[in-house]
Design a protein around this motif. Structure first.
Motif, PDB file in Angstrom:
ATOM      1  N   ARG A  76       0.712  -1.206   0.028  1.00  0.00           N
ATOM      2  CA  ARG A  76       0.031   0.015   0.163  1.00  0.00           C
ATOM      3  C   ARG A  76       0.825   1.472   0.051  1.00  0.00           C
ATOM      4  O   ARG A  76       0.650   2.320  -0.603  1.00  0.00           O
ATOM      5  N   TYR A  77       2.088   1.122   0.603  1.00  0.00           N
ATOM      6  CA  TYR A  77       3.020   2.417   0.550  1.00  0.00           C
ATOM      7  C   TYR A  77       3.474   2.468  -0.695  1.00  0.00           C
ATOM      8  O   TYR A  77       3.701   3.551  -1.076  1.00  0.00           O
ATOM      9  N   ASP A  78       3.887   1.429  -1.337  1.00  0.00           N
ATOM     10  CA  ASP A  78       4.561   1.240  -2.908  1.00  0.00           C
ATOM     11  C   ASP A  78       3.443   1.928  -3.507  1.00  0.00           C
ATOM     12  O   ASP A  78       3.769   2.760  -4.470  1.00  0.00           O
ATOM     13  N   ALA A  79       2.153   1.481  -3.542  1.00  0.00           N
ATOM     14  CA  ALA A  79       1.031   2.196  -4.430  1.00  0.00           C
ATOM     15  C   ALA A  79       1.077   3.634  -4.226  1.00  0.00           C
ATOM     16  O   ALA A  79       0.622   4.551  -5.250  1.00  0.00           O
ATOM     17  N   TYR A  80       1.057   3.997  -2.969  1.00  0.00           N
ATOM     18  CA  TYR A  80       0.979   5.645  -2.811  1.00  0.00           C
ATOM     19  C   TYR A  80       2.243   6.375  -3.372  1.00  0.00           C
ATOM     20  O   TYR A  80       2.203   7.274  -3.988  1.00  0.00           O
ATOM     21  N   LEU A  81       3.571   5.700  -3.185  1.00  0.00           N
ATOM     22  CA  LEU A  81       4.727   6.395  -3.790  1.00  0.00           C
ATOM     23  C   LEU A  81       4.925   6.498  -5.232  1.00  0.00           C
ATOM     24  O   LEU A  81       5.273   7.386  -5.749  1.00  0.00           O
ATOM     25  N   GLU A  82       4.079   5.186  -5.776  1.00  0.00           N
ATOM     26  CA  GLU A  82       3.820   5.373  -7.308  1.00  0.00           C
ATOM     27  C   GLU A  82       3.087   6.483  -7.692  1.00  0.00           C
ATOM     28  O   GLU A  82       3.674   7.078  -8.691  1.00  0.00           O
ATOM     29  N   GLN A  83       2.017   7.013  -6.926  1.00  0.00           N
ATOM     30  CA  GLN A  83       1.184   7.944  -7.393  1.00  0.00           C
ATOM     31  C   GLN A  83       1.825   9.260  -7.175  1.00  0.00           C
ATOM     32  O   GLN A  83       1.672  10.095  -8.136  1.00  0.00           O
ATOM     33  N   GLU A  84       2.617   9.404  -6.116  1.00  0.00           N
ATOM     34  CA  GLU A  84       3.567  10.659  -5.815  1.00  0.00           C
ATOM     35  C   GLU A  84       4.195  10.804  -6.955  1.00  0.00           C
ATOM     36  O   GLU A  84       4.784  11.900  -7.113  1.00  0.00           O
ATOM     37  N   ASN A  85       4.934   9.853  -7.530  1.00  0.00           N
ATOM     38  CA  ASN A  85       5.697  10.189  -8.898  1.00  0.00           C
ATOM     39  C   ASN A  85       5.101  10.297  -9.973  1.00  0.00           C
ATOM     40  O   ASN A  85       5.816  10.626 -11.060  1.00  0.00           O
ATOM     41  N   ARG A  86       3.975  10.240 -10.158  1.00  0.00           N
ATOM     42  CA  ARG A  86       3.381  10.446 -11.110  1.00  0.00           C
ATOM     43  C   ARG A  86       3.282  12.079 -11.397  1.00  0.00           C
ATOM     44  O   ARG A  86       3.365  13.003 -10.561  1.00  0.00           O
ATOM     45  N   VAL A  87       3.138  12.572 -12.652  1.00  0.00           N
ATOM     46  CA  VAL A  87       3.155  13.994 -13.260  1.00  0.00           C
ATOM     47  C   VAL A  87       1.737  14.459 -12.543  1.00  0.00           C
ATOM     48  O   VAL A  87       1.732  15.512 -11.760  1.00  0.00           O
ATOM     49  N   ASN A  88       0.712  13.820 -12.815  1.00  0.00           N
ATOM     50  CA  ASN A  88      -0.853  14.372 -12.355  1.00  0.00           C
ATOM     51  C   ASN A  88      -0.903  13.762 -10.858  1.00  0.00           C
ATOM     52  O   ASN A  88      -1.469  12.262 -10.661  1.00  0.00           O
ATOM     53  N   ARG A  89      -0.880  14.666  -9.816  1.00  0.00           N
ATOM     54  CA  ARG A  89      -1.171  14.201  -8.579  1.00  0.00           C
ATOM     55  C   ARG A  89      -2.239  14.610  -7.906  1.00  0.00           C
ATOM     56  O   ARG A  89      -2.457  14.559  -6.735  1.00  0.00           O
ATOM     57  N   LEU A  90      -3.139  15.012  -8.895  1.00  0.00           N
ATOM     58  CA  LEU A  90      -4.401  15.630  -8.216  1.00  0.00           C
ATOM     59  C   LEU A  90      -5.443  14.608  -7.795  1.00  0.00           C
ATOM     60  O   LEU A  90      -5.948  14.645  -6.505  1.00  0.00           O
ATOM     61  N   LYS A  91      -5.313  13.262  -8.163  1.00  0.00           N
ATOM     62  CA  LYS A  91      -6.519  12.342  -7.758  1.00  0.00           C
ATOM     63  C   LYS A  91      -5.516  11.284  -6.921  1.00  0.00           C
ATOM     64  O   LYS A  91      -5.571  10.329  -7.314  1.00  0.00           O
ATOM     65  N   MET A  92      -5.122  11.554  -5.916  1.00  0.00           N
ATOM     66  CA  MET A  92      -4.250  10.677  -5.152  1.00  0.00           C
ATOM     67  C   MET A  92      -5.334   9.648  -4.334  1.00  0.00           C
ATOM     68  O   MET A  92      -6.212  10.176  -3.670  1.00  0.00           O
ATOM     69  N   VAL A  93      -5.034   8.402  -4.403  1.00  0.00           N
ATOM     70  CA  VAL A  93      -5.948   7.500  -3.719  1.00  0.00           C
ATOM     71  C   VAL A  93      -5.076   7.103  -2.460  1.00  0.00           C
ATOM     72  O   VAL A  93      -4.000   6.430  -2.586  1.00  0.00           O
ATOM     73  N   ASP A  94      -5.603   7.189  -1.119  1.00  0.00           N
ATOM     74  CA  ASP A  94      -4.684   6.985  -0.051  1.00  0.00           C
ATOM     75  C   ASP A  94      -5.424   5.691   0.641  1.00  0.00           C
ATOM     76  O   ASP A  94      -6.398   5.579   1.445  1.00  0.00           O
ATOM     77  N   ASN A  95      -4.747   4.404   0.145  1.00  0.00           N
ATOM     78  CA  ASN A  95      -5.266   3.205   0.894  1.00  0.00           C
ATOM     79  C   ASN A  95      -4.028   2.614   1.699  1.00  0.00           C
ATOM     80  O   ASN A  95      -4.288   1.441   2.033  1.00  0.00           O
ATOM     81  N   ARG A  96      -3.296   3.611   2.171  1.00  0.00           N
ATOM     82  CA  ARG A  96      -2.325   3.228   3.524  1.00  0.00           C
ATOM     83  C   ARG A  96      -3.138   2.743   4.572  1.00  0.00           C
ATOM     84  O   ARG A  96      -4.098   3.543   4.849  1.00  0.00           O
ATOM     85  N   VAL A  97      -2.583   1.852   5.258  1.00  0.00           N
ATOM     86  CA  VAL A  97      -3.268   1.513   6.485  1.00  0.00           C
ATOM     87  C   VAL A  97      -2.863   2.499   7.785  1.00  0.00           C
ATOM     88  O   VAL A  97      -1.943   2.830   8.100  1.00  0.00           O
TER      89      VAL A  97
END
Ligand code: GDP
Ligand code: MG
Length: 297
Positions: A112-133
């Motif tokens: 879940r951290y990796d999935a979040y990290l992957e989103q942070e590295n995207r150019v468009n970070r407007l729609k971040m989904v936070d599925n971290r525990v």
């Protein structure tokens, strides 16, 4: 409306930002089979929101040692949206060899951290989904003695990765005195093994009411919980969610009977933002910098 949760009533800045985006909050339950995890999840959802829906966990292999299942629901209160997800982990501690039963749970938290990290590295970070525990509720068997090796191992492996919230399961099977003694013993074990558990932080800026509210929560840790998906008749005729015994009725929602209300209050009302912040600013941040270091970035 079944109940008013109160998450929309937090007056701080962080909260106002979240108001626009909506909250995402993920709690995980871990503990040996039969300790009441599924029942507590139902109790939390029944007393918080309805109707829950089970969503399949992406990327979960069938037949793995520990299964991961999540249940999510969205509620809106005073124009604030909350998506609450509870992740169940059936199978923990059920095997002949339980040496590594913490591993699939750690893997899930890190994925879940990796999935979040992957989103942070995207150019468009407007729609971040936070599925971290954001909180991990760990169920301790109500033995009345001490923590078991499996409890200590799990907490030691996970305490730097997630907000740990230990609870005494099925507290109705112990007397009030036994609960108090067992709580003290569990806290002593936790301290002895240098395990960090989540505790509401006390700030100088807190007003008296907040400070008192926090102290009351802290005094109950580790929460002695009772779960029930049944409505029973109390001696005075009220219909209550609870468990019925020949000698009386234990009410889930009665603070004199167990700590369920305090636990739910801490998770959903008073400390949701604190749990989310600690997850983001400390636990995730440590994971992220460690990962980037290992990658040589
Ligand atoms: P899980 O395996 O951890 O998910 O446990 P379940 O929620 O399936 O509960 C196992 C059994 O314990 C069921 O028969 C429940 O009715 C019962 N149970 C659940 N919570 C409690 C509780 O707080 N007290 C008591 N006495 N029994 C409970
Ligand atoms: Mg279960």
């Amino acid at each position: 409306l079944a109940s008013w949760v109160g998450f929309s009533n937090l007056p701080n800045q962080v909260h106002r930002r979240s108001v626009r985006r909506g909250f995402q909050f993920v709690a995980m339950v871990v503990g040996e089979s039969g300790l009441g995890k599924s029942t507590l999840i139902n109790t939390i959802f029944e007393t918080t929101l309805s109707p829950p829906k089970v969503v399949p966990e992406p990327g979960t292999d069938r037949g793995k040692t520990v299964e991961i299942q999540s249940t999510a629901a969205e509620i809106e209160e005073n124009g604030v949206r909350l998506k609450l997800t509870v992740v169940d982990t059936p199978g923990f501690g059920d095997f002949v060899n339980n040496d590594d039963c913490w591993k699939p749970i750690l893997d899930n938290i890190e994925a879940r951290y990796d999935a979040y990290l992957e989103q942070e590295n995207r150019v468009n970070r407007l729609k971040m989904v936070d599925n971290r525990v954001h909180a991990c509720i760990y169920f301790i068997q109500p033995t009345g003695h001490a923590l078991k090796p499996i409890d200590i191992e799990f907490m030691k492996r996970l305490h730097t990765k997630v907000n740990l919230i230990p609870v005494i399961a099925k507290a109705d099977t112990l007397t009030e005195e036994e609960v108090e003694l067992f709580k003290r013993r569990v806290l002593a074990d936790i301290e002895h093994h240098e395990i960090n558990i989540f505790s509401p932080p006390m700030y100088d800026r807190d007003d008296d009411e907040t400070a008192q509210e926090n102290e009351e929560i802290i005094r109950k840790i580790p929460f002695a919980v009772v779960g029930s998906d049944q409505v029973v008749k109390a001696p005075d005729g009220r219909n209550v969610r609870g468990r019925s015994y020949p000698w009386g009725v234990i009410e889930v929602d009665n603070e004199q009977h167990c700590d369920f209300v305090k636990l739910r209050q801490m998770l959903v009302r008073t400390h949701m933002e604190e749990l989310r912040e600690k997850t983001n600013d400390v636990l995730y941040e440590d994971y992220r910098s460690e990962k980037l270091r290992a990658m040589g970035v």
